[in-house]
Design a protein around this motif. Structure first.
Motif, PDB file in Angstrom:
ATOM      1  N   VAL A 182       0.840  -1.203   0.000  1.00 13.93           N
ATOM      2  CA  VAL A 182       0.000   0.000   0.000  1.00 13.93           C
ATOM      3  C   VAL A 182       0.874   1.253   0.000  1.00 13.93           C
ATOM      4  N   ILE A 183       1.916   1.254   0.827  1.00 10.24           N
ATOM      5  CA  ILE A 183       2.812   2.411   0.889  1.00 10.24           C
ATOM      6  C   ILE A 183       3.523   2.605  -0.444  1.00 10.24           C
ATOM      7  N   GLY A 184       3.912   1.501  -1.072  1.00 13.20           N
ATOM      8  CA  GLY A 184       4.544   1.608  -2.381  1.00 13.20           C
ATOM      9  C   GLY A 184       3.607   2.213  -3.408  1.00 13.20           C
ATOM     10  N   THR A 185       2.328   1.834  -3.347  1.00 10.08           N
ATOM     11  CA  THR A 185       1.341   2.423  -4.249  1.00 10.08           C
ATOM     12  C   THR A 185       1.190   3.910  -3.992  1.00 10.08           C
ATOM     13  N   PRO A 238      15.583  -5.735  -4.019  1.00  9.08           N
ATOM     14  CA  PRO A 238      16.679  -4.936  -4.592  1.00  9.08           C
ATOM     15  C   PRO A 238      16.343  -4.329  -5.954  1.00  9.08           C
ATOM     16  N   TYR A 239      15.579  -5.032  -6.782  1.00  4.27           N
ATOM     17  CA  TYR A 239      15.277  -4.502  -8.123  1.00  4.27           C
ATOM     18  C   TYR A 239      14.338  -3.302  -8.035  1.00  4.27           C
ATOM     19  N   LEU A 240      13.384  -3.323  -7.100  1.00  5.74           N
ATOM     20  CA  LEU A 240      12.521  -2.156  -6.898  1.00  5.74           C
ATOM     21  C   LEU A 240      13.305  -1.010  -6.266  1.00  5.74           C
ATOM     22  N   PHE A 241      14.239  -1.357  -5.398  1.00  5.12           N
ATOM     23  CA  PHE A 241      15.086  -0.340  -4.780  1.00  5.12           C
ATOM     24  C   PHE A 241      15.932   0.364  -5.832  1.00  5.12           C
ATOM     25  N   TYR A 301      10.505   3.287   3.690  1.00  6.29           N
ATOM     26  CA  TYR A 301      10.146   2.461   2.542  1.00  6.29           C
ATOM     27  C   TYR A 301      11.379   2.083   1.727  1.00  6.29           C
ATOM     28  N   MET A 302      12.333   3.003   1.580  1.00  2.00           N
ATOM     29  CA  MET A 302      13.562   2.693   0.875  1.00  2.00           C
ATOM     30  C   MET A 302      14.360   1.615   1.605  1.00  2.00           C
ATOM     31  N   GLU A 303      14.374   1.669   2.931  1.00  2.00           N
ATOM     32  CA  GLU A 303      15.073   0.642   3.701  1.00  2.00           C
ATOM     33  C   GLU A 303      14.416  -0.726   3.494  1.00  2.00           C
ATOM     34  N   TYR A 304      13.092  -0.727   3.451  1.00  2.00           N
ATOM     35  CA  TYR A 304      12.364  -1.978   3.220  1.00  2.00           C
ATOM     36  C   TYR A 304      12.682  -2.538   1.826  1.00  2.00           C
ATOM     37  N   LEU A 305      12.679  -1.682   0.809  1.00  2.00           N
ATOM     38  CA  LEU A 305      12.985  -2.149  -0.547  1.00  2.00           C
ATOM     39  C   LEU A 305      14.424  -2.632  -0.653  1.00  2.00           C
ATOM     40  N   GLN A 306      15.334  -1.921  -0.031  1.00  2.00           N
ATOM     41  CA  GLN A 306      16.738  -2.323  -0.089  1.00  2.00           C
ATOM     42  C   GLN A 306      16.943  -3.723   0.487  1.00  2.00           C
TER      43      GLN A 306
END
Length: 236
Positions: free
Chosen positions: A78-81, A227-230, A218-223
């Protein structure tokens, strides 16, 4: 509890107890030795509290951890959206009007080398700094138009039950809604008194501070997990 569920549980309990009684009866009829059977029954009953402990505490805890991870996964979707549809634009729009951002820009470029300690340090530094946002009538007009166009999207986010467990993100949405309402109450930004401009600036700075915190989280979560979304987020 629904009657059907309660009936199902009662039936299961009857079947299990009857099965246990049948097994002990067969053992007694085939092997005899009732004392051994009684001893085995009491030994099993003695171990029953430990079974309950293992099931109710340890297994339940494992299931709770798994359920929490699943809720966190849905929440971050949801946060990514939110960032895809509105958050990234808002962050870019407001940060472009942060007069002190050039001095901090180098320290805010997130890379794969960032550790949890780096994220925590940057987030703490941003939360304690006082941003100086400078906006004019045209900026306020553009911001109002953008937020009005995404009001329904923000409302749908607030209706998502997963957000009830994420207080900081809910605070961000409330701040965005408040800013939207404040902007909608002004008709002509060119003729606003200085006090109104300052009030709107404070509202924008509040959104900016909360938005930066959620973006870093959110960046920490993606990292860590995607990794590809980050990598895409960093290139964007």
């Amino acid at each position: 509890m629904p009657l059907t569920l309660r009936t199902w549980e009662v039936r299961l309990g009857i079947v299990l107890v009857a099965s246990s009684a049948a097994i002990y009866t067969v053992k007694y009829l085939l092997l005899g030795d009732p004392e051994n059977t009684y001893t085995y029954i009491f030994n099993a009953l003695g171990f029953l509290p430990i079974n309950v402990l293992l099931v109710t505490l340890i297994l339940n805890q494992l299931l709770s951890i798994r359920a929490k991870r699943e809720r966190l996964e849905k929440l971050n979707m949801v946060i990514g959206t939110f960032f895809s549809e509105a958050g990234t634009w808002l962050l870019a729009f407001i940060s472009d009007r942060d007069s002190e951002l050039p001095e901090l820009r180098e320290g805010l470029i997130v890379t794969e080398a960032w550790t949890p300690e780096t994220f925590a340090g940057v987030c703490d530094r941003l939360q304690h700094r006082h941003a100086r946002i400078a906006v004019d009538a045209a900026d306020l007009q553009d911001l109002r138009r953008y937020l009005q166009g995404r009001r329904d999207f923000f409302l749908r986010l607030l209706e998502n039950p997963a957000l009830l467990e994420h207080e900081s993100f809910t605070d961000l949405l409330r701040a965005v809604f408040h800013l939207t309402e404040e902007l909608e109450r002004r008709d002509d930004f060119a003729g606003l008194p200085a006090s109104d401009v300052r009030h709107l600036t404070v509202d924008i700075e509040r959104v900016y501070r909360l938005l930066a915190r959620e973006w870093l989280a959110y960046m920490e979560y993606l990292q860590k997990n995607y990794p590809y979304l980050f990598s895409l987020a960093m290139r964007s």
